[in-house]
Design a protein around this motif. Structure first.
Motif, PDB file in Angstrom:
ATOM      1  N   SER A 155       2.679  27.614  21.935  1.00 15.82           N
ATOM      2  CA  SER A 155       3.410  28.577  22.757  1.00 15.82           C
ATOM      3  C   SER A 155       4.706  27.937  23.231  1.00 15.82           C
ATOM      4  O   SER A 155       4.690  27.009  24.045  1.00 15.82           O
ATOM      5  CB  SER A 155       2.567  29.007  23.957  1.00 15.82           C
ATOM      6  N   ARG A 168       8.951  34.782  33.470  1.00 18.46           N
ATOM      7  CA  ARG A 168       9.585  36.106  33.419  1.00 18.46           C
ATOM      8  C   ARG A 168       9.848  36.684  34.805  1.00 18.46           C
ATOM      9  O   ARG A 168      10.851  37.368  35.018  1.00 18.46           O
ATOM     10  CB  ARG A 168       8.707  37.067  32.616  1.00 18.46           C
ATOM     11  N   SER A 215       4.130  30.459  18.424  1.00 16.39           N
ATOM     12  CA  SER A 215       5.508  29.973  18.541  1.00 16.39           C
ATOM     13  C   SER A 215       5.417  28.510  18.934  1.00 16.39           C
ATOM     14  O   SER A 215       4.968  28.174  20.022  1.00 16.39           O
ATOM     15  CB  SER A 215       6.282  30.783  19.586  1.00 16.39           C
ATOM     16  N   GLY A 269       4.513  38.596  22.762  1.00 13.76           N
ATOM     17  CA  GLY A 269       5.276  37.606  22.014  1.00 13.76           C
ATOM     18  C   GLY A 269       4.661  37.393  20.650  1.00 13.76           C
ATOM     19  O   GLY A 269       3.619  37.979  20.319  1.00 13.76           O
ATOM     20  N   ILE A 286       3.922  32.004  31.310  1.00 15.09           N
ATOM     21  CA  ILE A 286       4.821  33.042  30.790  1.00 15.09           C
ATOM     22  C   ILE A 286       5.185  34.030  31.888  1.00 15.09           C
ATOM     23  O   ILE A 286       6.358  34.407  32.063  1.00 15.09           O
ATOM     24  CB  ILE A 286       4.164  33.769  29.604  1.00 15.09           C
ATOM     25  N   ASN A 314       0.078  34.475  24.243  1.00 10.57           N
ATOM     26  CA  ASN A 314       1.313  34.934  23.600  1.00 10.57           C
ATOM     27  C   ASN A 314       1.256  36.427  23.307  1.00 10.57           C
ATOM     28  O   ASN A 314       2.211  37.174  23.582  1.00 10.57           O
ATOM     29  CB  ASN A 314       1.541  34.174  22.291  1.00 10.57           C
ATOM     30  N   THR A 368       6.857  28.251  25.462  1.00  9.29           N
ATOM     31  CA  THR A 368       7.105  28.881  26.756  1.00  9.29           C
ATOM     32  C   THR A 368       7.069  27.809  27.840  1.00  9.29           C
ATOM     33  O   THR A 368       7.010  26.616  27.548  1.00  9.29           O
ATOM     34  CB  THR A 368       6.047  29.962  27.046  1.00  9.29           C
TER      35      THR A 368
END
Length: 252
Positions: free
Chosen positions: A180, A27, A110, A106, A23, A101, A182
């Motif tokens: 996740s 980002r 997910s 987040g 993650i 997460n 991601t």
């Protein structure tokens, strides 16, 4: 219970490490997939080394059902204990993905949409898992078990690059990474095939270890002493309540 708690915590930290660094990479380096993979691989390699050192003396630092099953097949762990390790590893990896997460603000869960189960990826998982098993067990069976934490971290870091699947090599982490959506995630539909070929890779690795290292340096009687000390209530102590460490045992 201490050993199961160590496996669960180590697996949680491993999943949090893999997913969290994925993650962060996504980002910090948007749109730069190669750089994201460098960041994810470097963090995983270094962090795995540290986590093995952290809990290895308690449980063996398997964090991986394939490692546990092969350890049991060599006689280093009872099948009863192996059966207890597996749910602790899976639960820890799921918890670690959820924790990652949440640490990055987040949703707790997910479900990943990243499909990975191509024929090339599945072949890569066989190779990655077989290599991991051969590395871990050959080190100890050749009297070099103390090098395993660094070697395992280095191998996984390298396998991020030389395998097309980025080297999951672990059914528990495959399950955890479903949760996740991601950079490090894997779609649920891909997980059964990944787990199946990881188990096949474990069988290949087991066969290679038996071929190349049929016994440990101490002789056939010590061939089951494959990884970390697997302490038991009946184990002898060294006078201060601690179980003595066998010199042929290392970490996974």
């Amino acid at each position: 219970m201490r050993r199961l708690a160590a496996e669960a915590l180590g697996s949680l930290l491993l999943a949090a490490l893999v997913v969290g660094s994925g993650i962060a990479a996504q980002r910090l380096s948007p749109g730069q997939v190669g750089l994201q993979l460098v960041e994810n691989a470097a963090a995983t390699a270094a962090g795995l080394y540290a986590i093995i050192l952290m809990v290895g003396p308690v449980s063996g630092a398997h964090f991986n059902p394939v490692v546990t099953l092969v350890d049991a097949a060599f006689g280093g762990l009872s099948w009863r204990d192996a059966a207890a390790y597996l749910p602790a590893q899976v639960a820890g990896c799921v918890g670690g993905a959820i924790l990652a997460n949440l640490m990055f603000d987040g949703p707790a869960v997910s479900i990943s949409t990243h499909h990975r189960a191509s024929s090339a990826h599945l072949l890569a998982e066989v190779v990655a898992t077989a290599g991991l098993i051969l590395l871990i067990f050959s080190l100890v069976r050749s009297g070099r078990g103390e090098r395993a934490p660094a070697a395992v971290g280095a191998y996984i870091g390298a396998a991020y690059w030389f395998t097309s699947s980025t080297s999951f090599a672990n059914p528990a982490i495959s399950v955890g990474r479903m949760f996740s959506d991601t950079f490090a995630g894997i779609a649920p539909a891909s997980v059964p095939a990944f787990a199946a070929v990881q188990l096949a890779g474990g069988a290949v690795g087991y066969g290679l270890v038996r071929l190349f290292y049929p016994s440990t340096p101490a002789g056939p009687a010590q061939a089951a002493e494959v990884l970390l000390p697997h302490p038991s209530a009946a184990a002898p102590t060294n006078g201060n309540g601690a179980a003595p460490v066998h010199p042929s045992r290392g970490v996974s």
